[in-house]
Design an enzyme around this catalytic site. Structure first.
Site, PDB file in Angstrom:
ATOM      1  N   ASP A 298      18.982  31.032  94.938  1.00 41.92           N
ATOM      2  CA  ASP A 298      18.123  29.973  93.903  1.00 41.92           C
ATOM      3  C   ASP A 298      16.940  29.811  94.739  1.00 41.92           C
ATOM      4  O   ASP A 298      16.597  29.599  96.096  1.00 41.92           O
ATOM      5  CB  ASP A 298      18.977  28.568  93.886  1.00 41.92           C
ATOM      6  CG  ASP A 298      18.220  27.679  93.251  1.00 41.92           C
ATOM      7  OD1 ASP A 298      18.031  27.961  91.964  1.00 41.92           O
ATOM      8  OD2 ASP A 298      17.814  26.668  93.642  1.00 41.92           O
ATOM      9  N   GLU A 351      16.358  34.796  92.771  1.00 44.32           N
ATOM     10  CA  GLU A 351      15.747  34.312  91.739  1.00 44.32           C
ATOM     11  C   GLU A 351      14.389  33.936  92.180  1.00 44.32           C
ATOM     12  O   GLU A 351      14.117  33.024  92.676  1.00 44.32           O
ATOM     13  CB  GLU A 351      16.268  32.866  91.033  1.00 44.32           C
ATOM     14  CG  GLU A 351      15.479  31.993  89.709  1.00 44.32           C
ATOM     15  CD  GLU A 351      15.379  30.664  90.060  1.00 44.32           C
ATOM     16  OE1 GLU A 351      15.050  30.035  88.972  1.00 44.32           O
ATOM     17  OE2 GLU A 351      15.721  30.179  91.244  1.00 44.32           O
TER      18      GLU A 351
END
Length: 619
Positions: A298, A351
């Site tokens: 993330d 990401e």
């Protein structure tokens, strides 16, 4: 004290930990049952004293003191007659004499919110049945179903999800389930992204072993399980990592490096070996102990740049005067190299939303396997949100991603981030009346499938949920009583099946050899046509997408081979809720040059729809 002191951490392993190379630190730090009790170990180098306070000693850490292993900063000890299920925290007295109660950073289980203590919980006792899967996982296309366990269907635990979620994903043809973070977190609206128990599977849904059973069942069904993993930040909760021993142990002391303004969270000090060790070990922990098949890392962009979401004067340049976070970049490179070396076949997915170079280059870059293509996602959704009459003026938003599509190994996400915080659901983003909205969403799913790259779809998008997602509410499954929504779901099911049965739709997802434009210049009609190929170019598929509600009869497309082209998908089919405009299954070529090709097809393009034709097989 136990007769044997084999529970003590070997000196060599403490040396490795202090140098960032104890890759399986969870096997020594934390709480571990041994004969006659439990051994505890915690890193707290600036604490004056450390004890274990629990429900067995009246929460008095003085009754279970730990001994510091100098100069390593690790405190350890053996507590007799304490075993599985015991609730505890570390009681630390910091350099200023203040007492702090902290959850175990390496604890394998924690109490259910709002309680915050750790629980002694061995990870053994589960018998895995996925040896065949682990030997050859992810052999085909990667079509990911992104899931928040608490709101997919409310009230289900790991045991119920083992049956219902795995069965559903299998029936829909998804090849992977990606779980929003399941590490323990105290705040539900964080969706799991503000973690206090990095080594603890959340107790919201059951025990660690029950989560293992869910993953095992997915593997036996031929489905990979990916985990959303959060090394970019952690919350300020008192019981967590924040100022763990009275100092900024895990985070940077300078708030210009140590705090995320956007999320009001803290940033790991990636340059401190023990902190990097904590995170790298944690990545291995989930891959090895829980058989996770890959990590979606993330907020990588926030790790790469010192000035991420900061104004002038709010950040500190690196030693070269630039904005790259050199320590975080080194951490990510080391992390990916470690995972690929220790867990072959595991996927590392970034990401990452910027143009940082070589994110998926193992030799000269960060070393990830895949990168989320945020540009494709943003451009596509902006294009689809426009009324069809205006789309001719924004054709580049549709096609621009193909200019850079093979600079990285990309994954195309339609994720949870795009259907929250007043962004609307995928269906509600679509313009027009109800018929056009549903047609547009069917077309979006087809566009994602036909475009090069692996794919990810957030739960509910596969049937067109009407409201944007909330972690506090169950998906509206009742919408499947209506044929339009069932039609959307059938589209996603059939696209998954189409991909699985035609390797031209995935074998070269990350290579120019697998894609070929036929025409992307037809702005007036808002039509694009292209080819997808497998590696040998023996098999291919022609895609034609019409982004207007106008039926286009007699539309000529230049093609690479003579023969009969079989219509294998039509998002306007009646079974999907469409108008049924199509090409009656097969279309023969004509020796009419078009699009700089000797052969062409004369086809009908349905309104707001995609059609796909299987090419005659090549030699």
């Amino acid at each position: 004290m136990a007769a044997s002191e084999t529970w003590r951490i070997p000196e060599h392993d403490l040396y490795l930990f202090n140098n960032g190379n104890l890759h399986r630190a969870w096997k020594w730090l934390g709480a571990h049952q041994v004969d006659g009790g439990t051994r505890f170990a915690v890193w707290a180098p600036f604490a004056k004293s450390v004890g274990v306070a629990g429900d067995w000693n009246g929460w008095n850490g003085d009754k279970a003191p730990l001994t510091e292993r100098e100069p390593h900063g690790v405190w350890e000890g053996f507590v007799p007659d304490v075993g599985k299920g015991a609730v505890y925290k570390f009681e630390l007295v910091d350099a200023r004499g203040r007492t702090r109660l902290k959850a175990d950073p390496f604890g394998f289980r924690m109490e259910l919110r709002p309680q915050t203590a750790s629980i002694v919980w061995p990870l053994d006792g589960y018998a895995w049945n996925d040896a065949d899967w682990m030997a050859d996982r992810l052999p085909g296309p990667l079509r990911i179903y992104e899931v928040h366990l608490g709101s997919w269907k409310q009230g289900l635990g790991y045991n119920e999800l083992t049956d219902e979620l795995v069965t559903y994903a299998k029936e829909m043809g998804f090849t992977a389930i990606e779980l929003l973070p399941v590490a323990e977190h105290p705040y539900d609206p964080s969706w799991g992204y503000q973690i206090c128990g990095y080594y603890a599977a959340t107790s919201r849904y059951g025990t660690p072993q029950e989560l293992m059973a869910l993953i095992d069942a997915a593997h036996q069904a031929g489905i990979a399980v990916l985990l959303d993993w959060v090394p970019a930040h952690f919350p300020k909760d008192e019981h967590g990592l924040s100022q763990f021993d009275g100092t900024h142990l895990y985070e940077h002391e300078d708030p210009r490096r140590g705090e995320h303004k956007d999320w009001d969270t803290l940033i790991f000090n990636y340059g401190r070996p023990e902190v990097a060790n904590f995170l790298k070990s944690n990545a291995l922990f989930w891959l090895e102990e829980f058989h996770i098949d890959g990590l979606r890392v993330d907020a990588v962009a926030s790790m790469l740049y010192l000035d991420y979401s900061r104004d002038e004067g709010e950040w500190v340049p690196n030693e070269l005067g630039g904005n790259d976070d050199i320590e975080a970049i080194a951490f990510l490179k080391d992390l990916n190299a470690l995972i690929h070396d220790e867990v072959p076949g595991a996927l590392m997915i970034a990401e990452e939303s910027t143009s940082f170079p070589a994110v998926t280059n193992r030799e000269h870059g960060l070393g990830f396997d895949l990168k989320w293509n945020m540009g494709w996602m943003h451009d596509s959704l902006k294009y689809f949100e426009k009324e069809p009459i205006y789309r001719r003026y924004h054709h580049d938003q549709l096609t621009f991603a193909l200019y850079y599509a093979f600079q990285e190994k990309f994954l195309l996400p339609l994720s949870h981030d795009e259907v929250v915080h007043l962004k609307k659901s995928l269906l509600d983003k679509m313009p027009g009346d109800d018929w056009q909205r549903f047609a547009n969403l069917r077309l979006l799913h087809a566009w994602q499938c036909g475009h090069p790259g692996s794919t990810l779809l957030f739960m509910g998008g596969e049937w067109g949920v009407g409201r944007e997602w909330s972690e506090a509410a169950e998906l509206d499954w009742s919408l499947l009583d209506f044929p339009q929504h069932r039609g959307i779901r059938q589209v996603v099911h059939d696209l998954n099946r189409l991909t699985a049965e035609n390797d031209c739709l995935y074998a070269c997802d990350y290579d120019w050899r697998g894609f070929e434009w036929i025409d992307f210049h037809d702005l007036d009609a808002s039509v694009i046509t292209f080819l997808r190929w497998n590696e040998q170019k023996r098999d291919g598929m022609l895609w034609a997408l019409n982004f207007t509600p106008t039926v286009r009869e007699g539309y000529r497309i230049g093609v690479p081979r003579p023969g009969t082209y079989e219509e294998v998908f039509n998002s306007d089919a009646e079974i999907y809720g469409g108008s049924g405009v199509g090409n009656m299954g097969e279309v023969p070529t004509e020796a009419v040059p078009h699009h700089e090709r000797d052969q062409s097809l004369m086809v009908t393009l349905p309104p707001l729809a995609a059609v796909a034709f299987r090419l005659p097989r090549g030699e």
